[in-house]
Design a protein around this motif. Structure first.
Motif, PDB file in Angstrom:
ATOM      1  N   ALA A  71       0.844  -1.209   0.000  1.00 23.17           N
ATOM      2  CA  ALA A  71       0.000   0.000   0.000  1.00 23.17           C
ATOM      3  C   ALA A  71       0.875   1.254   0.000  1.00 23.17           C
ATOM      4  O   ALA A  71       0.600   2.219  -0.726  1.00 23.17           O
ATOM      5  CB  ALA A  71      -0.917  -0.014   1.225  1.00 23.17           C
ATOM      6  N   ALA A  72       1.936   1.237   0.783  1.00 20.10           N
ATOM      7  CA  ALA A  72       2.813   2.416   0.857  1.00 20.10           C
ATOM      8  C   ALA A  72       3.470   2.671  -0.499  1.00 20.10           C
ATOM      9  O   ALA A  72       3.631   3.832  -0.903  1.00 20.10           O
ATOM     10  CB  ALA A  72       3.869   2.216   1.945  1.00 20.10           C
ATOM     11  N   ARG A  73       3.807   1.603  -1.215  1.00 17.27           N
ATOM     12  CA  ARG A  73       4.412   1.788  -2.547  1.00 17.27           C
ATOM     13  C   ARG A  73       3.406   2.433  -3.512  1.00 17.27           C
ATOM     14  O   ARG A  73       3.741   3.342  -4.256  1.00 17.27           O
ATOM     15  CB  ARG A  73       4.911   0.454  -3.109  1.00 17.27           C
ATOM     16  CG  ARG A  73       6.283   0.052  -2.564  1.00 17.27           C
ATOM     17  CD  ARG A  73       6.928  -1.017  -3.430  1.00 17.27           C
ATOM     18  NE  ARG A  73       6.160  -2.258  -3.446  1.00 17.27           N
ATOM     19  CZ  ARG A  73       6.232  -3.215  -2.510  1.00 17.27           C
ATOM     20  NH1 ARG A  73       7.044  -3.060  -1.477  1.00 17.27           N
ATOM     21  NH2 ARG A  73       5.509  -4.312  -2.599  1.00 17.27           N
ATOM     22  N   ILE A  74       2.167   1.948  -3.476  1.00 16.40           N
ATOM     23  CA  ILE A  74       1.136   2.506  -4.375  1.00 16.40           C
ATOM     24  C   ILE A  74       0.897   3.980  -4.038  1.00 16.40           C
ATOM     25  O   ILE A  74       0.857   4.847  -4.909  1.00 16.40           O
ATOM     26  CB  ILE A  74      -0.183   1.706  -4.249  1.00 16.40           C
ATOM     27  CG1 ILE A  74       0.022   0.294  -4.794  1.00 16.40           C
ATOM     28  CG2 ILE A  74      -1.321   2.406  -4.982  1.00 16.40           C
ATOM     29  CD1 ILE A  74      -1.168  -0.644  -4.557  1.00 16.40           C
ATOM     30  N   ILE A  75       0.761   4.262  -2.747  1.00 13.98           N
ATOM     31  CA  ILE A  75       0.504   5.644  -2.316  1.00 13.98           C
ATOM     32  C   ILE A  75       1.699   6.535  -2.658  1.00 13.98           C
ATOM     33  O   ILE A  75       1.549   7.669  -3.112  1.00 13.98           O
ATOM     34  CB  ILE A  75       0.179   5.685  -0.809  1.00 13.98           C
ATOM     35  CG1 ILE A  75      -1.190   5.039  -0.584  1.00 13.98           C
ATOM     36  CG2 ILE A  75       0.214   7.102  -0.259  1.00 13.98           C
ATOM     37  CD1 ILE A  75      -1.555   4.829   0.875  1.00 13.98           C
ATOM     38  N   ASN A  95     -11.943   4.207 -13.712  1.00 12.39           N
ATOM     39  CA  ASN A  95     -11.103   5.282 -14.262  1.00 12.39           C
ATOM     40  C   ASN A  95      -9.621   5.024 -14.018  1.00 12.39           C
ATOM     41  O   ASN A  95      -8.798   5.929 -14.144  1.00 12.39           O
ATOM     42  CB  ASN A  95     -11.541   6.631 -13.695  1.00 12.39           C
ATOM     43  CG  ASN A  95     -12.814   7.121 -14.366  1.00 12.39           C
ATOM     44  OD1 ASN A  95     -12.773   7.654 -15.471  1.00 12.39           O
ATOM     45  ND2 ASN A  95     -13.952   6.873 -13.740  1.00 12.39           N
ATOM     46  N   GLY A  96      -9.289   3.813 -13.638  1.00 13.37           N
ATOM     47  CA  GLY A  96      -7.870   3.416 -13.598  1.00 13.37           C
ATOM     48  C   GLY A  96      -7.175   3.536 -12.253  1.00 13.37           C
ATOM     49  O   GLY A  96      -5.968   3.293 -12.161  1.00 13.37           O
ATOM     50  N   ALA A  97      -7.890   3.909 -11.193  1.00 13.70           N
ATOM     51  CA  ALA A  97      -7.225   4.052  -9.887  1.00 13.70           C
ATOM     52  C   ALA A  97      -6.932   2.678  -9.278  1.00 13.70           C
ATOM     53  O   ALA A  97      -7.691   1.729  -9.483  1.00 13.70           O
ATOM     54  CB  ALA A  97      -8.103   4.855  -8.942  1.00 13.70           C
ATOM     55  N   GLU A  98      -5.840   2.614  -8.535  1.00 15.02           N
ATOM     56  CA  GLU A  98      -5.596   1.412  -7.720  1.00 15.02           C
ATOM     57  C   GLU A  98      -6.370   1.593  -6.418  1.00 15.02           C
ATOM     58  O   GLU A  98      -6.401   2.682  -5.835  1.00 15.02           O
ATOM     59  CB  GLU A  98      -4.106   1.253  -7.459  1.00 15.02           C
ATOM     60  CG  GLU A  98      -3.356   0.877  -8.735  1.00 15.02           C
ATOM     61  CD  GLU A  98      -1.888   0.577  -8.477  1.00 15.02           C
ATOM     62  OE1 GLU A  98      -1.523  -0.581  -8.250  1.00 15.02           O
ATOM     63  OE2 GLU A  98      -1.101   1.547  -8.528  1.00 15.02           O
ATOM     64  N   VAL A 118      -5.370  -4.018  -2.972  1.00 13.90           N
ATOM     65  CA  VAL A 118      -4.757  -4.396  -1.696  1.00 13.90           C
ATOM     66  C   VAL A 118      -5.828  -4.287  -0.617  1.00 13.90           C
ATOM     67  O   VAL A 118      -6.496  -3.257  -0.510  1.00 13.90           O
ATOM     68  CB  VAL A 118      -3.594  -3.444  -1.314  1.00 13.90           C
ATOM     69  CG1 VAL A 118      -2.934  -3.892  -0.018  1.00 13.90           C
ATOM     70  CG2 VAL A 118      -2.576  -3.346  -2.424  1.00 13.90           C
ATOM     71  N   THR A 119      -6.003  -5.349   0.166  1.00 11.04           N
ATOM     72  CA  THR A 119      -6.944  -5.280   1.293  1.00 11.04           C
ATOM     73  C   THR A 119      -6.151  -5.462   2.584  1.00 11.04           C
ATOM     74  O   THR A 119      -5.472  -6.472   2.765  1.00 11.04           O
ATOM     75  CB  THR A 119      -8.020  -6.377   1.183  1.00 11.04           C
ATOM     76  OG1 THR A 119      -8.750  -6.159  -0.028  1.00 11.04           O
ATOM     77  CG2 THR A 119      -9.001  -6.303   2.338  1.00 11.04           C
TER      78      THR A 119
END
Ligand code: OAD
Length: 252
Positions: A16-20, A215-218, A235-236
């Protein structure tokens, strides 16, 4: 971090931290779960507000027309409960995330009416279900911030003497159009969408998850349990938001 975390949860926090960390624009949708660790009751499940009350009796325009004093007693109890509650580390982590990203890159969409996101320092907050801290006149539509001050069972407008109502959205009512439009825009233009502490069963709010995804968001979900939104999440994170969100923000 206060609560013990499994190796799997640690791994998901890193993901999650990588995506953010790489996202240019982030939107978050929060529900009652984020305030649970502040002592505010959620709606569904054991001990939830809807276990003790029927929605049709206290949270619809028809209920207010039928028995406004009963509806006001329900909301006055909830307003009184807010006097003692404070934001928890989950609220503070979202405020820190907004600070870190800077203006225009973070939008917080909340279904909560408790005001705790603003109290934690979040600035761009869209209260799509209104707020318990405000009252609205049923006659002249005048609104006022009455925070948690005690109100009578049938409070009246100082200007036109019609009944006041809590400035919240009830079932069978439309969401405030401007605020909702901004929420939809945020969901449709972000590249990362956080879904935190909501059962994701109440529409149109829950539809924002799909809208962001299309719209393409993770999608990153933080909840104690899997929900209707989980099948859409990349990611959950199954853990309390008061521990999980600070852990993510610490890793950025
Ligand atoms: P719910 O009560 O439906 O769901 C709360 C969610 O929070 C559940 O999925 C819990 O598993 C989760 N949860 C509880 N504690 C948590 C914690 N410490 N950390 C993370 N998650 C936790 O509340 P909402 O989804 O907010 O609308 O409900 C949506 C709407 O339905 C509300 O805004 C309200 C309600 O009826 C209106 O009144 C119009």
């Amino acid at each position: 971090m206060d609560s013990p975390m499994t190796p799997d949860l640690h791994q998901q926090i890193e993901r999650a931290a990588r995506i953010i960390g790489r996202a240019k624009k982030i939107a978050a949708l929060t529900g009652a779960g984020i305030s649970a660790e502040s002592g505010v009751p959620t709606f569904r499940g054991a001990g939830g507000l809807w276990e003790g009350y029927r929605v049709e009796d206290v949270a619809t325009p028809a209920a207010f027309a039928r028995d406004p004093a009963l509806v006001w007693r329900f909301y006055n109890l909830r307003r009184a409960g807010l006097a003692a509650v404070r934001p928890n580390p989950g609220h503070h982590a979202l405020a820190a995330l907004e600070d870190r990203l800077g203006q225009g890159r973070f939008t917080l969409i909340t279904q909560n009416v408790d005001g705790l996101h603003r109290a934690a320092g979040s600035r761009r907050v869209l209260e799509i279900h209104g707020t318990l801290r405000r009252v609205r006149c049923t006659g002249c539509a005048w609104t006022a911030d009455r925070a948690t001050e005690a109100l009578p069972d049938l409070p009246r407008c100082g200007a036109c003497h019609e009944l006041l109502r809590p400035d919240v959205v009830w079932f069978n009512e439309l969401l405030p159009p401007d605020t909702w439009q901004q929420a939809e825009d945020a969901a449709q233009t972000c590249d990362c969408f956080l879904v935190i502490g909501t059962s994701a069963v109440v529409y149109p709010a829950a539809g924002l998850v799909e809208s962001a995804r299309l719209n393409g968001a993770e999608i990153i979900e933080v909840n104690l349990t899997a929900t209707r939104a989980s099948s859409q999440a990349d990611v959950t994170l199954l853990g309390p938001s008061g521990s999980v969100l600070p852990a993510i923000v610490q890793r950025l």
